[in-house]
Design an enzyme around this catalytic site. Structure first.
Site, PDB file in Angstrom:
ATOM      1  N   ARG A 189     -44.454  27.914 -28.892  1.00  0.00           N
ATOM      2  CA  ARG A 189     -43.148  28.561 -29.001  1.00  0.00           C
ATOM      3  C   ARG A 189     -42.323  27.799 -30.033  1.00  0.00           C
ATOM      4  O   ARG A 189     -42.662  26.679 -30.400  1.00  0.00           O
ATOM      5  CB  ARG A 189     -42.416  28.580 -27.660  1.00  0.00           C
ATOM      6  N   ASP A 255     -40.624  24.438 -18.363  1.00  0.00           N
ATOM      7  CA  ASP A 255     -41.571  24.159 -19.443  1.00  0.00           C
ATOM      8  C   ASP A 255     -40.858  23.668 -20.704  1.00  0.00           C
ATOM      9  O   ASP A 255     -41.362  22.779 -21.405  1.00  0.00           O
ATOM     10  CB  ASP A 255     -42.429  25.395 -19.740  1.00  0.00           C
TER      11      ASP A 255
END
Ligand SMILES: *[C@@H]1O[C@H](CO)[C@@H](O)[C@H](O)[C@H]1NC(C)=O
Length: 327
Positions: A189, A255
């Protein structure tokens, strides 16, 4: 004379053009057929395809060290059974730790089933340990609580609804072994510095499409990542408690918090490993509305908490060179 030659030249040219045209169409058709075949061949193993990957790929060099599987689950016993059955067959797996945060303890039938699966998978002399980490409180921080008796340094953190073939897992494990302080994972990401807007929130969280478009990432999600077990105790005991409180309250961003923690400790980016992903559950929270806004909010909040942006971007991707097409 002139007229004839002009005429003949034109017919020749027309013939040439139509010949080139039909060659182009044939080429195009051939390409379409080839890509359709590739797509079909690529799709067929989607049902339990993670089982059919060639075991000889990692048989050539058996891993000397083991890793612990840290799996987060929530009221999805069927997915848990599928996941454990699969990962127990991976050669480098040393132990399985199931993070259990449901109000009821795991049913006897489930424990029995999992123990049976593990025993049948460890017939080659391997002994895989199975542990439940039972939590009273339901918090996303539970997944990083850190079970006291981890015998291995490497932790493979995984969600119960994604499965990676053992070859991918072992590849990521060997990448992690070359950089044990780093987070090594399959789901990259990105954060963007968006200060140009002049608003309060400087950073934007970006998903898979932005990673694909830019080839850049700054996080790998703990839904499928290797990291050193020391980060579990850092998360639970050293990370600012406001971050843990935010994670519990909003049921999100544990996360991202882990990515911040590791990036702050190392000053380096994570490593993205190429892996084949099989999603076995229905889509998770990432499909709910407002997901990106909530995640962006976390990135800004955590950066403020650290007093700086610890995340580092990179564009490096690790892969098994034997599986590349051309070079
Ligand atoms: C970030 O890293 C620095 C340097 O290693 C350390 O002193 C600090 O405690 C870390 N911050 C947090 C919030 O963990």
């Amino acid at each position: 004379m002139m007229r004839t030659s002009l005429f003949s030249r034109r017919t020749i040219r027309q013939g040439a053009i139509s010949a080139v045209g039909s060659v182009k169409i044939k080429l195009l058709l051939a390409c379409v057929i080839v890509f359709t075949l590739i797509a079909l061949v690529g799709r067929t193993p989607s049902f339990k395809g993670w089982k059919h990957h060639d075991a000889s790929l990692y048989r050539s060099s058996p891993p000397r060290k083991k890793y612990a599987l840290l799996i987060n689950t929530w009221k999805r016993n069927d997915l848990l059974k599928q996941s454990i059955s699969h990962y127990a067959s991976c050669p480098g797996l040393g132990s399985i730790h199931i993070v259990w945060s449901e109000p009821d303890p795991p049913a006897d039938s489930l424990v029995k089933f999992l123990n049976h699966v593990i025993q049948s998978d460890s017939k080659d002399g391997r002994k895989i340990e199975l542990k439940f980490d039972i939590n009273k409180e339901d918090s996303l921080n539970n997944r990083f609580k850190g079970i006291k008796d981890f015998k291995t340094e490497a932790v493979f953190s995984i969600d119960d609804d994604v499965i990676f073939p053992c070859t991918s897992v072992e590849l990521a494990f060997s990448v992690w072994q070359t950089a044990p302080d780093t987070m090594v994972g399959f789901v990259p990401r990105l954060h963007w510095d968006d200060r140009s807007k002049g608003n309060q929130d400087n950073y934007v969280y970006r998903g898979w499409w932005s990673v694909w478009w830019t080839g850049t990432y700054s996080m790998v999600l703990s839904k499928a990542a290797f990291f050193h077990k020391k980060y579990l105790s850092l998360y639970t005991h050293s990370m600012p408690s406001s971050i843990r409180e935010y994670v519990t309250k909003n049921r999100n961003c544990e996360d991202i918090a882990m990515s911040f923690l590791v990036a702050n400790a190392t000053g380096s980016p994570p490593i993205w490993v190429k892996g084949k992903i099989f999603e076995i559950g229905s889509t998770g929270i990432s499909s709910l509305g407002g997901h990106t806004e909530k995640r962006s909010h976390c990135v800004n909040l955590f950066a403020a908490e650290y007093g700086r942006m610890p995340l580092v971007s990179t564009s490096i991707k690790a892969m098994d060179s034997r599986s590349s097409w051309f070079w």
